[in-house]
Design an enzyme around this catalytic site. Structure first.
Site, PDB file in Angstrom:
ATOM      1  NE  ARG A   1      38.660  32.581  48.604  1.00 39.36           N
ATOM      2  CZ  ARG A   1      38.464  32.956  47.347  1.00 39.36           C
ATOM      3  NH1 ARG A   1      38.136  32.074  46.437  1.00 39.36           N
ATOM      4  NH2 ARG A   1      38.607  34.209  47.014  1.00 39.36           N
TER       5      ARG A   1
ATOM      6  CE  LYS B   1      41.701  32.375  42.411  1.00 38.49           C
ATOM      7  NZ  LYS B   1      42.127  33.768  42.670  1.00 38.49           N
TER       8      LYS B   1
ATOM      9  NE  ARG C   1      34.138  39.564  41.530  1.00 38.63           N
ATOM     10  CZ  ARG C   1      34.983  38.553  41.683  1.00 38.63           C
ATOM     11  NH1 ARG C   1      35.267  37.769  40.649  1.00 38.63           N
ATOM     12  NH2 ARG C   1      35.556  38.310  42.845  1.00 38.63           N
TER      13      ARG C   1
ATOM     14  NE  ARG D   1      37.510  40.885  38.585  1.00 38.26           N
ATOM     15  CZ  ARG D   1      37.747  39.887  39.442  1.00 38.26           C
ATOM     16  NH1 ARG D   1      38.221  38.739  38.984  1.00 38.26           N
ATOM     17  NH2 ARG D   1      37.558  40.056  40.719  1.00 38.26           N
TER      18      ARG D   1
ATOM     19  NE  ARG E   1      38.062  39.862  46.423  1.00 37.15           N
ATOM     20  CZ  ARG E   1      38.080  40.255  45.141  1.00 37.15           C
ATOM     21  NH1 ARG E   1      37.779  41.490  44.818  1.00 37.15           N
ATOM     22  NH2 ARG E   1      38.376  39.395  44.208  1.00 37.15           N
TER      23      ARG E   1
HETATM   24  P1  AP5 Z   1      40.826  37.064  36.956  1.00 32.01           P
HETATM   25  O1  AP5 Z   1      41.176  35.963  36.013  1.00 32.01           O
HETATM   26  O2  AP5 Z   1      39.388  37.448  37.067  1.00 32.01           O
HETATM   27  O3  AP5 Z   1      41.465  36.758  38.395  1.00 32.01           O
HETATM   28  P2  AP5 Z   1      41.026  35.739  39.530  1.00 32.01           P
HETATM   29  O4  AP5 Z   1      42.275  35.176  40.127  1.00 32.01           O
HETATM   30  O5  AP5 Z   1      40.022  34.765  38.998  1.00 32.01           O
HETATM   31  O6  AP5 Z   1      40.404  36.779  40.538  1.00 32.01           O
HETATM   32  P3  AP5 Z   1      39.097  36.721  41.440  1.00 32.01           P
HETATM   33  O7  AP5 Z   1      38.944  38.119  41.992  1.00 32.01           O
HETATM   34  O8  AP5 Z   1      37.918  36.194  40.698  1.00 32.01           O
HETATM   35  O9  AP5 Z   1      39.541  35.774  42.526  1.00 32.01           O
HETATM   36  P4  AP5 Z   1      38.972  35.677  43.936  1.00 32.01           P
HETATM   37  O10 AP5 Z   1      39.653  34.465  44.392  1.00 32.01           O
HETATM   38  O11 AP5 Z   1      39.117  36.874  44.805  1.00 32.01           O
HETATM   39  O12 AP5 Z   1      37.406  35.683  43.689  1.00 32.01           O
HETATM   40  P5  AP5 Z   1      36.326  34.554  43.841  1.00 32.01           P
HETATM   41  O13 AP5 Z   1      35.321  34.804  42.803  1.00 32.01           O
HETATM   42  O14 AP5 Z   1      36.935  33.216  43.954  1.00 32.01           O
HETATM   43  O15 AP5 Z   1      41.693  38.344  36.536  1.00 32.01           O
HETATM   44  C1  AP5 Z   1      41.524  39.597  37.197  1.00 32.01           C
HETATM   45  C2  AP5 Z   1      41.698  40.746  36.180  1.00 32.01           C
HETATM   46  O16 AP5 Z   1      43.036  40.758  35.702  1.00 32.01           O
HETATM   47  C3  AP5 Z   1      40.811  40.626  34.920  1.00 32.01           C
HETATM   48  O17 AP5 Z   1      40.424  41.913  34.541  1.00 32.01           O
HETATM   49  C4  AP5 Z   1      41.731  39.991  33.860  1.00 32.01           C
HETATM   50  O18 AP5 Z   1      41.351  40.380  32.558  1.00 32.01           O
HETATM   51  C5  AP5 Z   1      43.077  40.536  34.291  1.00 32.01           C
HETATM   52  N1  AP5 Z   1      44.187  39.609  34.084  1.00 32.01           N
HETATM   53  C6  AP5 Z   1      44.201  38.259  34.356  1.00 32.01           C
HETATM   54  N2  AP5 Z   1      45.421  37.744  34.104  1.00 32.01           N
HETATM   55  C7  AP5 Z   1      46.191  38.799  33.697  1.00 32.01           C
HETATM   56  C8  AP5 Z   1      47.574  38.908  33.300  1.00 32.01           C
HETATM   57  N3  AP5 Z   1      48.398  37.842  33.287  1.00 32.01           N
HETATM   58  N4  AP5 Z   1      48.033  40.144  32.935  1.00 32.01           N
HETATM   59  C9  AP5 Z   1      47.205  41.248  32.939  1.00 32.01           C
HETATM   60  N5  AP5 Z   1      45.900  41.199  33.306  1.00 32.01           N
HETATM   61  C10 AP5 Z   1      45.416  39.987  33.672  1.00 32.01           C
HETATM   62  O19 AP5 Z   1      35.708  34.881  45.304  1.00 32.01           O
HETATM   63  C11 AP5 Z   1      34.914  36.022  45.553  1.00 32.01           C
HETATM   64  C12 AP5 Z   1      34.349  35.943  46.966  1.00 32.01           C
HETATM   65  O20 AP5 Z   1      33.492  34.787  47.087  1.00 32.01           O
HETATM   66  C13 AP5 Z   1      35.381  35.780  48.089  1.00 32.01           C
HETATM   67  O21 AP5 Z   1      35.922  37.017  48.510  1.00 32.01           O
HETATM   68  C14 AP5 Z   1      34.529  35.098  49.177  1.00 32.01           C
HETATM   69  O22 AP5 Z   1      33.688  36.035  49.837  1.00 32.01           O
HETATM   70  C15 AP5 Z   1      33.636  34.160  48.364  1.00 32.01           C
HETATM   71  N6  AP5 Z   1      34.249  32.835  48.175  1.00 32.01           N
HETATM   72  C16 AP5 Z   1      34.624  32.284  46.978  1.00 32.01           C
HETATM   73  N7  AP5 Z   1      35.155  31.061  47.150  1.00 32.01           N
HETATM   74  C17 AP5 Z   1      35.110  30.826  48.495  1.00 32.01           C
HETATM   75  C18 AP5 Z   1      35.531  29.736  49.298  1.00 32.01           C
HETATM   76  N8  AP5 Z   1      36.104  28.634  48.768  1.00 32.01           N
HETATM   77  N9  AP5 Z   1      35.367  29.831  50.634  1.00 32.01           N
HETATM   78  C19 AP5 Z   1      34.778  30.911  51.200  1.00 32.01           C
HETATM   79  N10 AP5 Z   1      34.359  31.984  50.484  1.00 32.01           N
HETATM   80  C20 AP5 Z   1      34.531  31.946  49.139  1.00 32.01           C
END
Ligand code: AP5
Length: 224
Positions: free
Chosen positions: A91, A13, A163, A130, A174
């Protein structure tokens, strides 16, 4: 245009949002980034949510909806933007309902939902490898997109780290939280917002191309 990027942790994402935001003049709003910024700043909010993020559980809907309200209203006032790109929100069903209320209040709508559908094995490999720049937030991967110099950001020279929540046991939690609390909200939008499922296991460029195709197609971003 207002978009929601949806998908499990590690589905890409954030990677895709960075590619789409300039082209479509969208503000990329990532709840995860907003929360991590608060933690890094050691603000009151940051202190309240730090342990929740580290555990892989979700922050409460009240906190998240407060953050999103401010972020979405700010986009509305910025004439240089054509809309927002939500990443990591909504979410829970509670957050989806809260977003509905905010959209009704501001006379806005979601034009399309893009679901990055990636397999568990793929996202575990991606998240384990990552690395993220602590300064400019550029995302790398030790195998697929490594930095030129180990631990140093190619773009800004900042420190590149893993991270806190990208440790194996937290990644598994997660993913379980996503299946239990997040995936079910797609039913909330069924028949109301155009929802496009993209194979998130494909290489980054192929995923971008597929998203672009969907956003340019007449039915791809038409809300019902
Ligand atoms: P990346 O693009 O970073 O993936 P992502 O989907 O953004 O993953 P996140 O881990 O950031 O998502 P998340 O939803 O768990 O985290 P968030 O920050 O929202 O890609 C990942 C890796 O793969 C990278 O190394 C990239 O280079 C590689 N890659 C990407 N695409 C690729 C491809 N096609 N092929 C190969 N490699 C690829 O949330 C974190 C925490 O915050 C949650 O656990 C929760 O505690 C809290 N939180 C956040 N939002 C909320 C909410 N709305 N409600 C409650 N708690 C929340």
């Amino acid at each position: 245009m207002n978009l929601v990027l949806f998908g499990p942790p590690g589905s890409g994402k954030g990677t895709q949002a960075e590619r789409l935001r300039n082209k479509w003049k969208l503000r990329h709003i990532s709840t995860g980034d907003l929360l991590r910024e608060a933690v890094a700043a050691k603000s009151e909010l940051g202190q309240r949510v730090e342990s929740v993020l580290a555990s892989g559980q979700l922050v409460s809907d009240d906190i998240i909806l407060g953050l999103m309200r401010d972020a979405i209203l700010a986009v509305k006032k910025d004439a240089t933007l054509s809309g927002w790109l939500l990443d990591g929100f909504p979410r829970t069903v509670g957050q989806a309902k809260g977003l509905d209320a905010l959209l009704a209040e501001t006379g806005s709508r979601i034009d399309a939902i893009v679901v990055l559908d990636a397999t568990r094995d793929a996202v575990i490999e991606r998240l384990s490898g990552r690395r993220t720049c602590t300064q400019c937030k550029t995302v790398y991967h030790v195998k697929y997109n490594p930095t030129r110099v180990d631990g140093v950001c190619d773009k800004c020279g900042g420190k590149v780290v893993q991270r806190e929540d990208d440790r194996p046991e937290t990644i598994a939690r997660r993913l379980d939280v996503y299946e239990a609390q997040t995936r079910p909200i797609l039913a909330h939008y069924e028949g109301r917002v155009a929802t496009n499922v993209i194979d998130g296991d494909l290489p980054v460029d192929d995923v971008t191309a597929k998203i672009e195709r969907v956003l340019h197609s007449p039915g791809g971003r038409t809300a019902a």
